[in-house]
Design an enzyme around this catalytic site. Structure first.
Site, PDB file in Angstrom:
ATOM      1  CG  HIS A  94      58.428  19.772  26.258  1.00 22.18           C
ATOM      2  ND1 HIS A  94      58.162  20.151  25.989  1.00 22.18           N
ATOM      3  CD2 HIS A  94      59.702  20.152  27.700  1.00 22.18           C
ATOM      4  CE1 HIS A  94      59.025  20.887  25.683  1.00 22.18           C
ATOM      5  NE2 HIS A  94      60.336  20.716  26.336  1.00 22.18           N
ATOM      6  CG  ASP A 149      64.531  20.901  34.001  1.00 25.67           C
ATOM      7  OD1 ASP A 149      65.897  21.401  34.183  1.00 25.67           O
ATOM      8  OD2 ASP A 149      63.747  21.114  33.311  1.00 25.67           O
TER       9      ASP A 149
HETATM   10  N1  COA Z   1      53.772  15.274  36.564  1.00 27.62           N
HETATM   11  C1  COA Z   1      52.571  14.740  36.872  1.00 27.62           C
HETATM   12  N2  COA Z   1      50.979  14.732  35.917  1.00 27.62           N
HETATM   13  C2  COA Z   1      51.236  15.575  34.774  1.00 27.62           C
HETATM   14  C3  COA Z   1      52.848  15.955  35.148  1.00 27.62           C
HETATM   15  C4  COA Z   1      54.282  15.626  35.907  1.00 27.62           C
HETATM   16  N3  COA Z   1      55.568  16.205  35.872  1.00 27.62           N
HETATM   17  N4  COA Z   1      52.676  16.907  33.986  1.00 27.62           N
HETATM   18  C5  COA Z   1      51.778  16.355  33.570  1.00 27.62           C
HETATM   19  N5  COA Z   1      50.698  15.987  33.827  1.00 27.62           N
HETATM   20  C6  COA Z   1      49.450  16.169  33.846  1.00 27.62           C
HETATM   21  C7  COA Z   1      48.468  16.965  34.091  1.00 27.62           C
HETATM   22  O1  COA Z   1      48.164  16.849  35.214  1.00 27.62           O
HETATM   23  C8  COA Z   1      47.404  16.565  32.855  1.00 27.62           C
HETATM   24  O2  COA Z   1      46.751  15.936  33.415  1.00 27.62           O
HETATM   25  P1  COA Z   1      44.862  15.329  32.788  1.00 27.62           P
HETATM   26  O3  COA Z   1      44.718  15.427  31.820  1.00 27.62           O
HETATM   27  O4  COA Z   1      44.198  14.451  34.170  1.00 27.62           O
HETATM   28  O5  COA Z   1      44.696  16.952  33.667  1.00 27.62           O
HETATM   29  C9  COA Z   1      48.221  16.082  31.630  1.00 27.62           C
HETATM   30  O6  COA Z   1      49.664  15.314  32.623  1.00 27.62           O
HETATM   31  C10 COA Z   1      48.631  17.191  30.516  1.00 27.62           C
HETATM   32  O7  COA Z   1      49.392  17.355  31.110  1.00 27.62           O
HETATM   33  P2  COA Z   1      49.887  19.134  30.023  1.00 27.62           P
HETATM   34  O8  COA Z   1      48.704  19.636  29.412  1.00 27.62           O
HETATM   35  O9  COA Z   1      51.192  17.897  29.167  1.00 27.62           O
HETATM   36  O10 COA Z   1      50.543  19.733  30.761  1.00 27.62           O
HETATM   37  P3  COA Z   1      51.150  21.117  30.797  1.00 27.62           P
HETATM   38  O11 COA Z   1      51.993  21.430  29.107  1.00 27.62           O
HETATM   39  O12 COA Z   1      50.146  22.355  31.356  1.00 27.62           O
HETATM   40  O13 COA Z   1      52.340  21.427  31.528  1.00 27.62           O
HETATM   41  C11 COA Z   1      54.659  21.316  32.382  1.00 27.62           C
HETATM   42  C12 COA Z   1      53.633  20.791  31.355  1.00 27.62           C
HETATM   43  C13 COA Z   1      56.067  21.052  32.592  1.00 27.62           C
HETATM   44  C14 COA Z   1      54.930  22.566  33.244  1.00 27.62           C
HETATM   45  C15 COA Z   1      54.020  19.857  33.270  1.00 27.62           C
HETATM   46  O14 COA Z   1      54.479  18.345  32.240  1.00 27.62           O
HETATM   47  C16 COA Z   1      55.025  19.726  34.571  1.00 27.62           C
HETATM   48  O15 COA Z   1      54.560  20.631  35.764  1.00 27.62           O
HETATM   49  N6  COA Z   1      56.601  18.970  34.735  1.00 27.62           N
HETATM   50  C17 COA Z   1      56.747  19.184  36.154  1.00 27.62           C
HETATM   51  C18 COA Z   1      57.245  20.722  36.449  1.00 27.62           C
HETATM   52  C19 COA Z   1      58.699  19.842  35.317  1.00 27.62           C
HETATM   53  O16 COA Z   1      59.237  19.186  35.213  1.00 27.62           O
HETATM   54  N7  COA Z   1      59.339  21.341  34.678  1.00 27.62           N
HETATM   55  C20 COA Z   1      60.199  21.426  33.634  1.00 27.62           C
HETATM   56  C21 COA Z   1      60.045  21.437  32.392  1.00 27.62           C
HETATM   57  S1  COA Z   1      60.899  21.293  31.375  1.00 27.62           S
END
Ligand code: COA
Length: 200
Positions: A94, A149
């Site tokens: 998140h 989710d």
């Molecule tokens: N699985 C694996 N790695 C993840 C991850 C996940 N679900 N969510 C974040 N990361 C990793 C990123 O790749 C990043 O890694 P890095 O620093 O090595 O590049 C790190 O964690 C930080 O990520 P962050 O910048 O906090 O993510 P974001 O804010 O750009 O994206 C989401 C947020 C929600 C889009 C992302 O967490 C995601 O794609 N989650 C899965 C989809 C989901 O469940 N969405 C519903 C949200 S309520």
């Protein structure tokens, strides 16, 4: 008549999803509101944004992912493979929460209550618990934990709701929040027009 526990769970799910300040779909609703489009179109813009798997569409992906993993014993191998390919774990992570989403904690408790009432833990739930544990070691240091989710789709599946209804249920609830932001936007409106800095 519906099972009283299913009613309680559905009520809780609708409340938990009703509003969550600024996020992608609410922002889309605000942008659409700022053009003075009708509230129906504001909700349509928000629905389109919510539907993506990085936002509200994630709950359907979680259930598909757990089906693919099949059993708790497969979690470690699946996770290693997924992360080595730089793929995400659905229902985890998140932008704002760097700990477990408080809504996921409530949903997990409801899942336990449901399992106890049925006298068994569903294989999907067992796999989800094991995956959460494995992810804590791998993704915890990055602040990636279950979001809203992660458990909602499992709960809906257990209650006999089809996967293509998960995100629509989220939308039905979130209409309250989107329209509150619509009203607020119109109370002091100026059209959104972001500035782009071209670097190409
Ligand atoms: N699985 C694996 N790695 C993840 C991850 C996940 N679900 N969510 C974040 N990361 C990793 C990123 O790749 C990043 O890694 P890095 O620093 O090595 O590049 C790190 O964690 C930080 O990520 P962050 O910048 O906090 O993510 P974001 O804010 O750009 O994206 C989401 C947020 C929600 C889009 C992302 O967490 C995601 O794609 N989650 C899965 C989809 C989901 O469940 N969405 C519903 C949200 S309520």
């Amino acid at each position: 008549d519906p099972d009283p526990l299913a009613v309680k769970i559905m009520d809780a799910c609708l409340v938990l999803h009703a509003e969550h300040t600024i996020n992608a779909s609410t922002f889309a609703a605000m942008v659409c509101s700022s053009t003075l489009a009708s509230p129906f179109l504001v909700v349509a813009a928000a629905i389109g944004t919510l539907a993506g798997p990085l936002h509200g569409g994630a709950n359907q992906r979680v259930v598909e992912m757990l089906k693919e993993i099949e059993r708790p014993e497969n979690v470690d191998g699946w996770l290693k493979n997924q992360l080595s390919k730089k793929k995400v774990v659905w229902g985890m992570g998140h932008r704002e929460y760097k700990t477990k989403d408080p809504r996921a904690i409530v949903l997990q408790k409801l899942m336990v209550e449901w399992a106890e009432s049925k006298g068994n833990l569903s294989p999907q739930f067992e796999t989800a618990l094991r995956l959460e544990e494995a992810c804590e070691a791998e993704l915890g240091p990055k602040g990636v934990y279950p979001n809203v989710d992660y458990y909602s789709g499992i709960l809906y599946t257990e209650m006999g709701i089809a996967p293509d209804q998960f995100t629509p249920i989220f939308a039905v609830s979130r209409v309250a929040g989107w329209l509150a932001h619509w009203r607020e936007q119109l109370s002091d409106n100026r059209i959104f027009r972001p500035t782009q800095i071209y670097t190409g």
